[in-house]
Enzyme design. Structure first.
Site, PDB file in Angstrom:
ATOM      1  N   CYS A   1      -4.591  42.861 -78.110  1.00  0.00           N
ATOM      2  CA  CYS A   1      -4.558  43.940 -79.096  1.00  0.00           C
ATOM      3  C   CYS A   1      -3.175  44.094 -79.722  1.00  0.00           C
ATOM      4  O   CYS A   1      -2.878  45.141 -80.291  1.00  0.00           O
ATOM      5  CB  CYS A   1      -4.937  45.235 -78.394  1.00  0.00           C
ATOM      6  SG  CYS A   1      -3.771  45.605 -77.084  1.00  0.00           S
TER       7      CYS A   1
ATOM      8  N   CYS B   1      -8.549  29.997 -72.580  1.00  0.00           N
ATOM      9  CA  CYS B   1      -9.159  28.721 -73.003  1.00  0.00           C
ATOM     10  C   CYS B   1      -8.188  27.550 -73.050  1.00  0.00           C
ATOM     11  O   CYS B   1      -8.515  26.448 -72.631  1.00  0.00           O
ATOM     12  CB  CYS B   1      -9.727  28.846 -74.407  1.00  0.00           C
ATOM     13  SG  CYS B   1     -10.990  30.074 -74.619  1.00  0.00           S
TER      14      CYS B   1
ATOM     15  N   GLY C   1       6.122  56.232 -73.608  1.00  0.00           N
ATOM     16  CA  GLY C   1       5.335  55.099 -74.113  1.00  0.00           C
ATOM     17  C   GLY C   1       3.850  55.233 -73.844  1.00  0.00           C
ATOM     18  O   GLY C   1       3.037  54.475 -74.380  1.00  0.00           O
TER      19      GLY C   1
ATOM     20  N   SER D   1      10.659  57.266 -67.695  1.00  0.00           N
ATOM     21  CA  SER D   1       9.255  57.363 -67.268  1.00  0.00           C
ATOM     22  C   SER D   1       8.997  56.484 -66.070  1.00  0.00           C
ATOM     23  O   SER D   1       8.264  56.867 -65.150  1.00  0.00           O
ATOM     24  CB  SER D   1       8.292  56.928 -68.366  1.00  0.00           C
ATOM     25  OG  SER D   1       8.670  57.390 -69.595  1.00  0.00           O
TER      26      SER D   1
ATOM     27  N   ASP E   1       9.668  47.933 -60.265  1.00  0.00           N
ATOM     28  CA  ASP E   1      10.861  47.086 -60.162  1.00  0.00           C
ATOM     29  C   ASP E   1      12.110  47.910 -60.445  1.00  0.00           C
ATOM     30  O   ASP E   1      13.154  47.733 -59.810  1.00  0.00           O
ATOM     31  CB  ASP E   1      10.770  45.938 -61.178  1.00  0.00           C
ATOM     32  CG  ASP E   1       9.592  45.025 -60.885  1.00  0.00           C
ATOM     33  OD1 ASP E   1       9.303  44.812 -59.700  1.00  0.00           O
ATOM     34  OD2 ASP E   1       8.955  44.545 -61.838  1.00  0.00           O
TER      35      ASP E   1
ATOM     36  N   LYS F   1      11.948  39.063 -57.108  1.00  0.00           N
ATOM     37  CA  LYS F   1      10.594  39.630 -57.217  1.00  0.00           C
ATOM     38  C   LYS F   1       9.613  38.533 -56.885  1.00  0.00           C
ATOM     39  O   LYS F   1       9.640  37.468 -57.507  1.00  0.00           O
ATOM     40  CB  LYS F   1      10.374  40.131 -58.648  1.00  0.00           C
ATOM     41  CG  LYS F   1       8.957  40.600 -58.944  1.00  0.00           C
ATOM     42  CD  LYS F   1       8.897  41.226 -60.345  1.00  0.00           C
ATOM     43  CE  LYS F   1       7.490  41.662 -60.718  1.00  0.00           C
ATOM     44  NZ  LYS F   1       7.445  42.347 -62.018  1.00  0.00           N
TER      45      LYS F   1
ATOM     46  N   GLY G   1     -23.023  23.416 -68.790  1.00  0.00           N
ATOM     47  CA  GLY G   1     -23.060  22.120 -68.123  1.00  0.00           C
ATOM     48  C   GLY G   1     -22.499  20.994 -68.975  1.00  0.00           C
ATOM     49  O   GLY G   1     -22.840  19.829 -68.758  1.00  0.00           O
TER      50      GLY G   1
ATOM     51  N   GLU H   1     -16.542  20.501 -68.744  1.00  0.00           N
ATOM     52  CA  GLU H   1     -16.302  20.794 -67.335  1.00  0.00           C
ATOM     53  C   GLU H   1     -15.530  19.711 -66.567  1.00  0.00           C
ATOM     54  O   GLU H   1     -14.698  20.031 -65.728  1.00  0.00           O
ATOM     55  CB  GLU H   1     -17.641  21.031 -66.632  1.00  0.00           C
ATOM     56  CG  GLU H   1     -18.381  22.236 -67.162  1.00  0.00           C
ATOM     57  CD  GLU H   1     -19.654  22.497 -66.385  1.00  0.00           C
ATOM     58  OE1 GLU H   1     -20.424  21.544 -66.169  1.00  0.00           O
ATOM     59  OE2 GLU H   1     -19.871  23.642 -65.996  1.00  0.00           O
TER      60      GLU H   1
HETATM   61  C1  FAD Z   1       0.321  45.930 -67.975  1.00  0.00           C
HETATM   62  C2  FAD Z   1       1.432  46.623 -67.275  1.00  0.00           C
HETATM   63  C3  FAD Z   1       2.336  45.873 -66.545  1.00  0.00           C
HETATM   64  C4  FAD Z   1       3.374  46.510 -65.873  1.00  0.00           C
HETATM   65  N1  FAD Z   1       4.248  45.767 -65.173  1.00  0.00           N
HETATM   66  C5  FAD Z   1       5.263  46.370 -64.527  1.00  0.00           C
HETATM   67  C6  FAD Z   1       6.209  45.617 -63.805  1.00  0.00           C
HETATM   68  O1  FAD Z   1       6.151  44.391 -63.756  1.00  0.00           O
HETATM   69  N2  FAD Z   1       7.192  46.277 -63.167  1.00  0.00           N
HETATM   70  C7  FAD Z   1       7.311  47.644 -63.226  1.00  0.00           C
HETATM   71  O2  FAD Z   1       8.237  48.200 -62.658  1.00  0.00           O
HETATM   72  N3  FAD Z   1       6.433  48.376 -63.914  1.00  0.00           N
HETATM   73  C8  FAD Z   1       5.417  47.775 -64.559  1.00  0.00           C
HETATM   74  N4  FAD Z   1       4.517  48.527 -65.254  1.00  0.00           N
HETATM   75  C9  FAD Z   1       4.659  49.988 -65.240  1.00  0.00           C
HETATM   76  C10 FAD Z   1       5.432  50.416 -66.452  1.00  0.00           C
HETATM   77  O3  FAD Z   1       6.755  50.034 -66.320  1.00  0.00           O
HETATM   78  C11 FAD Z   1       5.286  51.898 -66.639  1.00  0.00           C
HETATM   79  O4  FAD Z   1       3.942  52.140 -67.054  1.00  0.00           O
HETATM   80  C12 FAD Z   1       6.212  52.421 -67.682  1.00  0.00           C
HETATM   81  O5  FAD Z   1       7.534  52.219 -67.343  1.00  0.00           O
HETATM   82  C13 FAD Z   1       5.987  53.872 -67.944  1.00  0.00           C
HETATM   83  O6  FAD Z   1       6.722  54.195 -69.096  1.00  0.00           O
HETATM   84  P1  FAD Z   1       6.083  55.042 -70.265  1.00  0.00           P
HETATM   85  O7  FAD Z   1       7.201  55.456 -71.137  1.00  0.00           O
HETATM   86  O8  FAD Z   1       4.991  54.349 -70.923  1.00  0.00           O
HETATM   87  O9  FAD Z   1       5.556  56.273 -69.423  1.00  0.00           O
HETATM   88  P2  FAD Z   1       4.444  57.339 -69.713  1.00  0.00           P
HETATM   89  O10 FAD Z   1       3.128  56.745 -69.449  1.00  0.00           O
HETATM   90  O11 FAD Z   1       4.620  57.967 -71.033  1.00  0.00           O
HETATM   91  O12 FAD Z   1       4.802  58.384 -68.572  1.00  0.00           O
HETATM   92  C14 FAD Z   1       4.779  58.022 -67.224  1.00  0.00           C
HETATM   93  C15 FAD Z   1       5.099  59.193 -66.311  1.00  0.00           C
HETATM   94  O13 FAD Z   1       6.456  59.548 -66.396  1.00  0.00           O
HETATM   95  C16 FAD Z   1       6.613  60.931 -66.624  1.00  0.00           C
HETATM   96  N5  FAD Z   1       7.800  61.112 -67.444  1.00  0.00           N
HETATM   97  C17 FAD Z   1       8.088  60.428 -68.570  1.00  0.00           C
HETATM   98  N6  FAD Z   1       9.324  60.788 -69.007  1.00  0.00           N
HETATM   99  C18 FAD Z   1       9.783  61.724 -68.146  1.00  0.00           C
HETATM  100  C19 FAD Z   1      10.979  62.443 -68.088  1.00  0.00           C
HETATM  101  N7  FAD Z   1      11.950  62.300 -68.961  1.00  0.00           N
HETATM  102  N8  FAD Z   1      11.131  63.310 -67.080  1.00  0.00           N
HETATM  103  C20 FAD Z   1      10.156  63.476 -66.158  1.00  0.00           C
HETATM  104  N9  FAD Z   1       9.013  62.808 -66.172  1.00  0.00           N
HETATM  105  C21 FAD Z   1       8.821  61.934 -67.160  1.00  0.00           C
HETATM  106  C22 FAD Z   1       5.333  61.307 -67.323  1.00  0.00           C
HETATM  107  O14 FAD Z   1       5.042  62.676 -67.213  1.00  0.00           O
HETATM  108  C23 FAD Z   1       4.329  60.456 -66.624  1.00  0.00           C
HETATM  109  O15 FAD Z   1       3.908  61.049 -65.440  1.00  0.00           O
HETATM  110  C24 FAD Z   1       3.486  47.917 -65.941  1.00  0.00           C
HETATM  111  C25 FAD Z   1       2.575  48.668 -66.693  1.00  0.00           C
HETATM  112  C26 FAD Z   1       1.556  48.038 -67.357  1.00  0.00           C
HETATM  113  C27 FAD Z   1       0.608  48.855 -68.170  1.00  0.00           C
HETATM  114  S1  FES Z   2      -8.800  33.097 -74.970  1.00  0.00           S
HETATM  115 FE1  FES Z   2      -7.302  31.977 -76.054  1.00  0.00          FE
HETATM  116  S2  FES Z   2      -8.483  30.698 -77.295  1.00  0.00           S
HETATM  117 FE2  FES Z   2      -9.974  31.653 -76.041  1.00  0.00          FE
HETATM  118  S1  FES Z   3      -6.656  44.805 -74.831  1.00  0.00           S
HETATM  119 FE1  FES Z   3      -5.515  43.808 -73.280  1.00  0.00          FE
HETATM  120  S2  FES Z   3      -3.526  44.518 -73.716  1.00  0.00           S
HETATM  121 FE2  FES Z   3      -4.735  45.669 -75.025  1.00  0.00          FE
END
Ligand code: FAD
Ligand code: FES
Ligand code: FES
Length: 1305
Positions: free
Chosen positions: A50, A149, A256, A345, A355, A418, A1070, A1254
């Site tokens: 997306c 794929c 975010g 966050s 991390d 990690k 197949g 396959e």
């Molecule tokens: C696909 C995916 C992969 C990821 N991989 C990793 C990874 O490899 N390593 C890792 O460490 N993390 C990973 N994450 C987690 C990611 O880092 C967190 O989702 C992200 O950091 C949250 O940030 P955000 O701004 O989107 O938070 P939001 O979703 O907006 O908020 C998260 C939380 O923080 C609180 N908050 C936000 N700001 C404040 C503030 N200033 N004071 C108090 N509370 C606050 C919010 O109330 C909420 O509870 C992954 C997430 C996804 C979706």
């Molecule tokens: S998922 Fe990448 S081409 Fe099908």
């Molecule tokens: S649909 Fe997979 S990252 Fe949004």
């Protein structure tokens, strides 16, 4: 007061009133703006399908920023005042394609195309920021994008042409400089000609909307959006935040929304969110002598950039420390995530695998906590923010405003590691940061902080280590001391995704040793006996690849492109987002949406279902369950599988469906359906099913030769076992169906994501009690299938059809990823026990096997294939096994049904055979290649049961070619040399021959039909029974039609596969698609050519259109059907095993794989793959190379890295894209070499070509056994010789455990 939403999408201003905060950017783009190029695959930020580009203007810095985001996570309201660019906004086939789109398509980087818009937008965003990116930037640009794929090679190849550094990856060894001496054939390897690509001119890119630049209020004015459940505020100052918090004390902060997004989208009760992104001051970054001060809303991407800059400006300990922080940041999610997620966050969220928290706690980072009630600020450590049970210690009034990242002082060291199951886009299994302060003169420890994530509820500091190491010398004996303390104090308490408790414990020690070794190797004034860690497993060098395909010299006229590289016919549309998939079809006015209610017990009686509350919810039209099904269905599934009748038989069994006006209403209401259960005994593990004899009666047996004699003549007899886990298809396009009641004579039209329209048509007809001629099923293309859309998914279109007829309105059911994964079938698990007799030279004289294959709760898709699994086990692997007996048991467990997946249940016997061959080599101390060789069929040999494998010389040719091109023997010595020097990491090498028969085993499947129409303007429309799912079927069939009709390919078009044009077509599976449907198209085209013959003869100087018109005017039909079937005498039956050849021809191949394993963690890297396949006279070698690469990576996932995990109650733990990890772009082999060997086969069906989809998957079995080879080297060091059992997938935990590497210094 609600704000009007203003955004610019692809340069166009959009103003929208009454926007609901629950709406995501993706929903808005797809459903409101009909921009369906941006795809929904996982819905949780974990696949990149997306991806769109967001652009913002910073009025202070006067800079425009372009960044990629996951539109599925992004609340629409969060892009107010910003510009969004989607794949449609950068180019189109109707106007002009953007070079990014063109290069992806023309480099064969788009197969099913579902991931393509996401890759395009990631690359496009990179180019907007770096018009001349480096190769390294390109390699890491797709950390957040997955493709199921292609195997990624072709995607990278196309995009690398944007780099100034781009040249042929092979340099001197460019495959075009190679001559293939043993063939007279042309060796060609150009998959594309980059000089033909349109030049990228950044000045042609769309400009940022000036209105957003001129009107600062878009960013400076506070905004608010409200719905009945959710209020979303974006204040601009801290004061406003305080006021809002006073008004709504429980309001949730967000930046975010990558974490809280779910609760915004699915809120069922009143919730208030305060988005902090625009709060002034909170995005500042400044530097002092001691630390970096970071505003809490600074995104991870900005932080990374900032630290990168600071690191280049710094020296010594400070610089090294910053580099370790960078090392960590580069491994957090992908670009799309880091572009929006904030530091504050992440720290606030904590969690077991953050991390950032692990690193921040280790370095002693602090935060400012601002109390929004009394406006006081308190400075706290990061660990203060979380309680021991992992929950947040933050009070609703606490706002993190700043984070202080201290610099490393002199003699202070910081290291990061990690360990995760996938290189990118992956939470850690265990992560660790180590900060050490040493006395420079004595090397005594002043402070040692070891912090771990993944072992408890949050990031945990080893406090005893910290306390007890002060004053100790940093010397070798510290390892044992710390290891002992770690064992005592770290208590792993997490569920077993990513590894068991013991493994995680052991990882903490292994990781400590790695960090210790890294520091040790930098200290000069130290006496040390330790052998340093040489592992290059986590060193990500740029991958390179070669593709060699031979083209047989054939007499072709200019129009005949059979056997030539031809780009996938809809690749350009796929790359530009124009290609239409099922859920891209715009919603009908009165459409209904369906959400499923699924069981959450592995085996239980349903005592009652109460949907009354759900039915009273707004927009809900009704609840459907078993009793609503008007007529019983019988087929691959039965009525009880559509909806459970009185029992659920696995966790995920569909119980009912909520039908509502909108998807959101249906999803919300389904949570209120209450089901009462009475638990019944459940069997989850295959081992339990085996020990409790829970399998179908009368197990199938296939035997060849004289077992007694074979064992009697053997020099060595031994026993062994191997287990094989399941695999998720993980097609990128989730299952979807739209049923349209026509309202006349019982007619119904169903668009469906299926490889098997025939089954759906039949079952809908049964269910609705209408003849099949009233049921039209059709599919344009699939976003991947791999067998997962072939069988056992019929219940979903049936539910749509039921809803559509019940309410007499169109009904759509598109599964969210979790429902898809929890409800659908998976690759069969298996277990084998074997007894083998062999000679001293490794010749297997007899083997007897018990093969247990798990059908899950439904054995009807496994049992019919069992005889063919036995046939493969006994005869069809290219080995001369003279005396062999295999007994096949179809087991039953309360888990998802076992269904065919690419390679079907051929795979299990192949793994079994390699396991026992490997054991022979290991027990006799023979090189594996020798054991293969003495057991391989020689020319003139008959296979077991007296079967003749045609063209067996091709197998030897592939084998020889593979040995040579991989420089196998040379490499073997190099591997041994490496293993002699390296203690903590080992390399392994393996080569296998592959053989595969050509046809799907069930006779009915070996037929195909086609309909070809010529219109009076000369255009040709081809319809055939095969389904396009990325394999290039339509492309190959257009090549065929063009050859026969002698017209250019662009005159020919294929629109879709539909039951009303070509009836009774068997499922496309197949690997037989191009054989049977290609022959049918050929047949139809030949009929038409015959009819046109007289008109051509009459007007020899005429053109195609003239002949067509002449035929029309002469009342000659310009429409013809074609049909093909494989002769029945080929059919094979277990009852008469010596009769029937079952396969028309055989495909051969070979693969050599070199790997390195890190014994300390179990991580590994595939260093090089050399695959050779025989596809006869390939119809389209570049598409076939793509199939080889894609199949290899999918097989690699199956045999090595992907894990389906259930808990002990049968709940699927690997239920989404975050927990189930298909290989990513940086998991592919560092060197990825694929070759197609041209061969003649008299048996091959279509212009001398053979099946493709396959068979190449078999090559990746070599990866698993190369790992086994490396493990054997580690075990040898540990003093353990002889065979051992490595199960499939060869995951990190097994690798680590089996290596048995002891850290004793
Ligand atoms: C696909 C995916 C992969 C990821 N991989 C990793 C990874 O490899 N390593 C890792 O460490 N993390 C990973 N994450 C987690 C990611 O880092 C967190 O989702 C992200 O950091 C949250 O940030 P955000 O701004 O989107 O938070 P939001 O979703 O907006 O908020 C998260 C939380 O923080 C609180 N908050 C936000 N700001 C404040 C503030 N200033 N004071 C108090 N509370 C606050 C919010 O109330 C909420 O509870 C992954 C997430 C996804 C979706
Ligand atoms: S998922 Fe990448 S081409 Fe099908
Ligand atoms: S649909 Fe997979 S990252 Fe949004």
């Amino acid at each position: 007061m609600n704000t009007n939403l203003v955004i610019f999408v692809n340069g166009q201003k959009i103003v929208k009133k009454n926007v609901r905060p629950e709406t995501t950017l993706l929903q808005f783009l797809r459903k409101d703006l009909f921009l369906s190029g941006t795809k929904l695959s996982c819905g949780e930020g974990a696949c990149g399908s997306c991806t769109v580009m967001v652009s913002s203007y910073n009025s202070s810095s006067k800079q425009i920023r372009h960044y990629s985001v996951n539109a599925c996570l992004m609340p629409l309201v969060a892009v107010h005042g910003l510009a969004v660019t989607t794949v449609e906004g950068i180019g189109s086939t109707k106007t002009k394609l953007h070079p990014v789109q063109e290069r992806l398509a023309k480099a064969y980087g788009s197969q099913c195309g579902f991931c393509s818009p996401g890759f395009v937008m990631s690359m496009y965003t990179l180019l907007r920021n770096y018009p001349e990116p480096s190769m390294a930037q390109i390699e890491t640009a797709f950390q957040g994008n997955l493709c199921r794929c292609t195997g990624y090679r072709a995607i990278l190849a196309g995009f690398r042409t944007f780099s100034k550094e781009w040249t042929c990856e092979e340099g001197e060894n460019c495959c075009q400089n190679q001559t293939l001496s043993d063939t007279g054939y042309n060796a060609c390897s150009k998959t594309f000609d980059a000089s033909e690509f349109a030049v990228y001119d950044p000045t042609q890119d769309p400009i940022f909307p000036s209105e957003l630049q001129l009107d600062a209020t878009y960013q400076t004015k506070s905004i608010c959006f409200k719905s009945s459940n959710v209020e979303w505020y974006r204040p601009n100052s801290l004061d406003e935040v305080c006021q809002l918090k006073q008004q709504y004390p429980n309001a949730i902060f967000t930046v975010g929304a990558t974490s809280v997004g779910k609760s915004i989208r699915n809120s069922q009760s009143k919730k208030v969110f305060i988005c902090l992104t625009n709060v002034q001051g909170l995005d500042n970054m400044t530097i002092t002598d001691a630390c970096i001060e970071i505003g809490a809303t600074v995104t991870l991407a900005f932080l990374l950039e900032y630290i990168e800059h600071q690191a280049t400006e710094s020296k010594g300990f400070k610089k090294a420390g910053l580099e370790s922080i960078l090392d960590m940041l580069h491994q957090v999610g992908g670009h799309q995530l880091r572009n929006v997620a904030s530091v504050g966050s992440n720290i606030a969220s904590g969690g077991s695998t953050s991390d950032i928290c692990t690193m921040m706690i280790a370095i002693g980072a602090r935060v400012d906590l601002y109390n929004v009630s009394n406006k006081s600020t308190e400075r706290r450590t990061v660990s203060d923010l979380h309680k021991d049970d992992g929950t947040s210690a933050l009070q609703p009034s606490d706002l993190i405003t700043f984070v202080y990242i201290p610099f490393m002082e002199n003699d202070e060291y910081l290291y990061w590691h990690k360990h995760a199951e996938r290189t990118d886009l992956n939470y850690a299994t265990v992560n660790s940061a180590m900060r050490v302060k040493l006395d420079p003169d004595s090397n005594t420890i002043k402070d040692l902080v070891l912090c771990y994530g993944g072992v408890g509820h949050g990031s945990i500091v080893a406090t005893q280590v910290r306390e007890k190491t002060v004053g100790r010398e940093w010397a070798d004996d510290l390892v044992a001391f710390v290891s002992g303390l770690l064992g005592e104090e770290l208590n792993v308490t997490l569920p077993p995704v990513g590894g068991s408790t013991n493994y995680k414990r052991s990882l903490t020690v292994g990781i400590f040793f790695k960090l210790f070794s890294r520091l040790q190797s930098t200290l000069h004034n130290i006496q040390s006996k330790i052998v340093h860690d040489m592992s290059s497993v986590r060193q990500k060098t740029l991958s390179s690849a070669s593709q060699i395909f031979e083209t047989l010299p054939i007499d072709q006229d200019g129009i005949d492109h059979v056997g030539q590289p031809v780009v996938h016919k809809s690749a350009l549309q796929q790359a530009s987002g124009e290609a239409v998939y099922c859920d891209d079809i715009p919603t009908y006015n009165n459409e209904l949406h369906i959400a499923l209610v699924i069981g959450n017990r592995a085996h239980a009686k349903i005592l009652s279902i109460d949907a009354s509350k759900a039915e009273r919810m707004p927009g809900v039209k009704g609840f459907l369950s078993y009793k609503d099904i008007p007529n019983q269905v019988h087929g691959n599934i039965t009525t009880e599988f559509i909806f459970a009748k009185d029992k659920v038989l696995y966790h995920g069994h569909t119980i009912g469906a909520i039908v509502a006006d909108t998807l959101e209403q249906a999803m919300a209401a389904r949570q209120y359906v209450h089901v009462d259960y009475e638990d019944l005994p459940a069997v989850i593990e295959l081992e339990t099913a085996i020990s409790e004899k829970l399998y179908l009666p009368n197990p199938k047996v296939l035997q060849a030769g004289d077992m007694e004699l074979g064992f009697k003549e053997s020099d060595l007899i031994f026993e062994g076992e191997i287990s094989m886990g399941s695999q998720e298809h993980f097609y990128m396009e989730p299952l979807s169906s739209i049923a349209l009641p026509i309202g006349e004579a019982g007619e119904i039209d169903i668009t469906v994501t299926s490889q098997s329209l025939i089954d759906i048509q039949a079952m809908v007809s049964q269910m609705l009690d209408v003849p099949k001629n009233r049921v039209k099923c059709h599919v344009k293309r699939l976003g991947g299938g791999f067998g997962g859309k072939a069988q056992c998914t019929e219940q979903f279109p049936l539910i749509s059809a039921l809803a559509a007829t019940r309410f007499n309105r169109p009904a759509r059911l598109t599964l969210d990823r979790e429902t898809d994964m929890r409800t659908t079938g998976k690759r069969n698990r298996a277990h084998a026990k074997y007894t083998v007799g062999c000679t001293k030279r490794g010749k297997i004289l007899a083997h007897e096997v018990e093969l247990y294959i798990d059908g899950g709760f439904l054995d009807t898709l496994t049992a019919p294939f069992m005889p063919f699994s036995l046939l493969i086990a006994v005869c069809d692997q290219g080995y001369a096994f003279n005396n062999v007996k295999v007994t096949g048991y179809t087991c039953e467990t309360n888990t998802n049904p076992g269904v065919p997946m690419r390679g079907s249940i051929y795979i299990q016997p192949l793994i079994l055979t390699q396991a026992l061959i490997n054991d022979v080599a290991s027990r006799l101390g023979l090189p594996i290649e020798q054991v293969h060789k003495v057991n391989m069929l020689q020319i003139g040999d008959l296979a077991p049961l007296g079967r003749e494998l045609p063209d067996v010389h091709t197998m030897h040719k592939c084998w020889q070619r593979c040995l040579e091109s991989s420089r196998y023997m040379e490499k073997r010595k190099m591997v041994e040399e490496y293993n002699r020097k390296s203690k903590w990491s080992k390399r392994g090498l393996y080569i296998i021959p592959t053989t595969r028969d050509s046809l799907p085993p069930l006779y009915g499947l070996c037929q195909g039909g086609a309909l070809v129409n010529i219109y009076t303007d000369g255009s040709v429309w081809v319809n055939h029974g095969g389904v396009e799912m990325g394999q290039g079927l339509h492309t190959k069939l257009i090549q065929i039609a063009s050859k026969v009709l002698k017209v250019p390919q662009d005159v020919i078009h294929i629109t879709e596969t539909t039951t009303n044009c070509v009836p009774n077509a068997p499922m496309t599976a197949g690997s037989m698609g191009s054989d049977v449907f290609g022959m049918a198209v050929k047949n139809a085209c030949e009929k038409l050519m015959k009819r046109l013959g007289p008109y051509k003869a009459e007007n020899q100087n005429g053109q195609w259109k003239d002949w067509v018109l002449a035929a029309y005017n002469d009342c000659t039909s310009l429409s013809a059907t074609g049909f093909y079937f494989h002769p029945k005498e080929n059919h094979w039956d277990l009852e008469k095993p010596r009769e029937g050849n079952f396969s028309k021809y055989y495909l051969y191949g070979a693969a050599a794989v070199e790997v390195e394993v890190d014994c300390l963690t179990g991580a590994h890297r595939v260093i090089q793959v050399d695959g050779v396949m025989d596809f006869g006279r390939s119809l389209n070698p570049t598409i076939d190379i793509g199939q080889m690469e894609g199949a290899f990576i999918m097989g690699y996932g199956c045999f090595v890295s992907e894990q389906v995990v259930y808990d002990n109650k049968g709940k699927l733990l690997t239920k989404d894209a975050t927990t189930y990890k298909i290989p990513g772009v940086r998991d592919i082999p560092t060197k990825f070499n694929m070759q197609i060997l041209a061969s003649h086969s008299d048996e091959a069906v279509l212009y001398g070509s053979k099946a493709v989809g396959e068979p190449p998957l078999h090559m990746s079995i070599a990866a698993m056994f190369a790992i086994k080879d490396a493990i054997a080297a580690a075990r040898k060091d540990a003093g353990i010789e002889g065979p051992f059992q490595l199960n499939c997938p060869a995951n990190a935990e097994q690798i680590h455990t089996l290596c048995s590497t002891k850290i004793n210094i």
